[in-house]
Design a protein around this motif. Structure first.
Motif, PDB file in Angstrom:
ATOM      1  N   LYS A  64       0.840  -1.200   0.000  1.00  0.00           N
ATOM      2  CA  LYS A  64       0.000   0.000   0.000  1.00  0.00           C
ATOM      3  C   LYS A  64       0.869   1.243   0.000  1.00  0.00           C
ATOM      4  O   LYS A  64       2.019   1.223   0.463  1.00  0.00           O
ATOM      5  N   PHE A  90      -4.791   9.297   3.086  1.00  0.00           N
ATOM      6  CA  PHE A  90      -5.512   8.678   1.982  1.00  0.00           C
ATOM      7  C   PHE A  90      -4.639   7.567   1.428  1.00  0.00           C
ATOM      8  O   PHE A  90      -3.450   7.461   1.759  1.00  0.00           O
ATOM      9  N   LYS A  92      -3.274   5.304  -2.047  1.00  0.00           N
ATOM     10  CA  LYS A  92      -3.125   5.115  -3.497  1.00  0.00           C
ATOM     11  C   LYS A  92      -2.892   3.621  -3.721  1.00  0.00           C
ATOM     12  O   LYS A  92      -2.097   3.001  -2.998  1.00  0.00           O
ATOM     13  N   PRO A  93      -3.539   3.011  -4.708  1.00  0.00           N
ATOM     14  CA  PRO A  93      -3.366   1.572  -4.906  1.00  0.00           C
ATOM     15  C   PRO A  93      -1.990   1.243  -5.474  1.00  0.00           C
ATOM     16  O   PRO A  93      -1.375   2.069  -6.166  1.00  0.00           O
ATOM     17  N   GLN A 155     -10.776  15.551  -7.681  1.00  0.00           N
ATOM     18  CA  GLN A 155     -10.604  15.672  -6.233  1.00  0.00           C
ATOM     19  C   GLN A 155     -11.618  16.661  -5.661  1.00  0.00           C
ATOM     20  O   GLN A 155     -12.219  16.422  -4.607  1.00  0.00           O
ATOM     21  N   GLN A 160     -13.651  13.159  -1.551  1.00  0.00           N
ATOM     22  CA  GLN A 160     -12.614  12.215  -1.138  1.00  0.00           C
ATOM     23  C   GLN A 160     -11.651  11.984  -2.315  1.00  0.00           C
ATOM     24  O   GLN A 160     -11.917  12.401  -3.430  1.00  0.00           O
ATOM     25  N   THR A 162      -9.953   9.095  -3.645  1.00  0.00           N
ATOM     26  CA  THR A 162      -9.608   7.805  -4.241  1.00  0.00           C
ATOM     27  C   THR A 162      -9.491   7.862  -5.754  1.00  0.00           C
ATOM     28  O   THR A 162      -8.484   7.439  -6.335  1.00  0.00           O
ATOM     29  N   ARG A 163     -10.523   8.348  -6.432  1.00  0.00           N
ATOM     30  CA  ARG A 163     -10.483   8.371  -7.897  1.00  0.00           C
ATOM     31  C   ARG A 163      -9.401   9.331  -8.392  1.00  0.00           C
ATOM     32  O   ARG A 163      -8.626   8.998  -9.307  1.00  0.00           O
ATOM     33  N   LYS A 165      -6.623  10.292  -7.233  1.00  0.00           N
ATOM     34  CA  LYS A 165      -5.238   9.927  -7.012  1.00  0.00           C
ATOM     35  C   LYS A 165      -4.929   8.463  -7.302  1.00  0.00           C
ATOM     36  O   LYS A 165      -3.795   8.031  -7.138  1.00  0.00           O
ATOM     37  N   GLY A 166      -5.939   7.705  -7.736  1.00  0.00           N
ATOM     38  CA  GLY A 166      -5.768   6.269  -7.837  1.00  0.00           C
ATOM     39  C   GLY A 166      -5.583   5.693  -9.224  1.00  0.00           C
ATOM     40  O   GLY A 166      -5.456   4.477  -9.372  1.00  0.00           O
TER      41      GLY A 166
END
Length: 263
Positions: A64, A90, A92-93, A155, A160, A162-163, A165-166
């Motif tokens: 992670k 947060f 990042k995957p 963002q 949130q 996730t999308r 930055k992911g």
């Protein structure tokens, strides 16, 4: 010591990057292959290559990546945000990670993708679970350059992270891990082409490295190789296809990635 993960004609391995300090020149540097994973000790195989003859990969493949938001007051201000009273976390995957020279791919549904130059912390073989601030650095293997690429428009709209930055390719890491770095006060820059966009120092972090390692370890267990992104200084800005973006950290090195449209 500079530790890299690299691909060579026989496969891939960790290696120790050798040569003059302060140079990134692949024609000058060599890489000495190591046995296994360097967390368990440094053992050389005897094989060596010129850095120009191998491909540098992401220097670590973590379970992670933990990001820290708004950890520089000037960056929080430029985005119109308050400084947090405790570290803002947060994730990042791992699929967002790329290495030096790999392209950052811009998603078709974002109109504002931005660079964020950051010092990244790499957790060592002992991991970290509920460690104190005083003991936190015992869990740190070293440091590397990171670019916390962010779709800023998403963002803002998603609230949130996730999308935004992911996406695949939104976490360049490299070029290597530096195990001996004065992390408390080093320069952190982002360059687009030759234009310096960000120019800060880690002494201006709101929460320093031991504080972050301890804090995160009380939320989630950090496994060997996990990465903490320590936040970005002011000056974030857009990147577009055809440009090249670099993260330069004093005493560590430079991570450069081209920017391309997603196929």
């Amino acid at each position: 010591m500079r530790i890299a993960l690299f691909a060579h004609p026989g496969g891939r391995a960790f290696g120790a990057v050798e040569g003059p300090a302060g140079t990134d020149d692949p024609e000058v540097l060599t890489i000495a292959e190591l046995e296994g994973v360097p967390f368990s000790g440094i053992r050389y195989t005897g094989e060596r290559w010129t850095l120009a003859d191998v491909e540098l990969l992401p220097p670590i493949l973590p379970s992670k990546v933990v990001g820290i938001g708004r950890n520089y007051a000037a960056h929080a201000s430029e985005l119109g945000n308050e400084v947090p009273s405790s570290p803002l976390l947060f994730l990042k995957p791992p699929t967002s990670i790329i290495g030096p020279g790999a392209p950052i791919r811009l998603p078709i549904d974002s109109k504002q993708v931005e660079h964020e130059a950051e010092l990244a912390v790499v957790i060592g073989g002992r991991g970290a679970r509920q460690v104190s601030r005083e003991d936190a650095m015992k869990s740190v293997f070293g440091f590397t350059c990171a670019n916390d690429v962010t779709a800023r428009d998403q963002q803002r709209s998603d609230v949130q992270f996730t999308r935004a930055k992911g996406y695949d390719s939104f976490c360049p890491l490299g070029p290597w891990i530096e195990t001996d770095l004065n992390w408390a006060d080093v320069g952190v820059q982002a360059l687009v082409g030759t234009d310096v966009r960000q120019d800060g120092r880690t002494k201006d972090m709101i929460f320093d490295v031991p504080t972050l390692v301890s804090y995160v370890s009380h939320v989630m267990t950090l496994l060997p190789g996990d990465v903490i992104l320590t936040g970005t200084p002011a000056g974030v800005g857009p990147i577009v296809a055809g440009e090249s973006v670099s993260v330069r950290i004093e005493g560590l090195g430079t991570l450069t990635n081209p920017v391309a449209n997603r196929a």
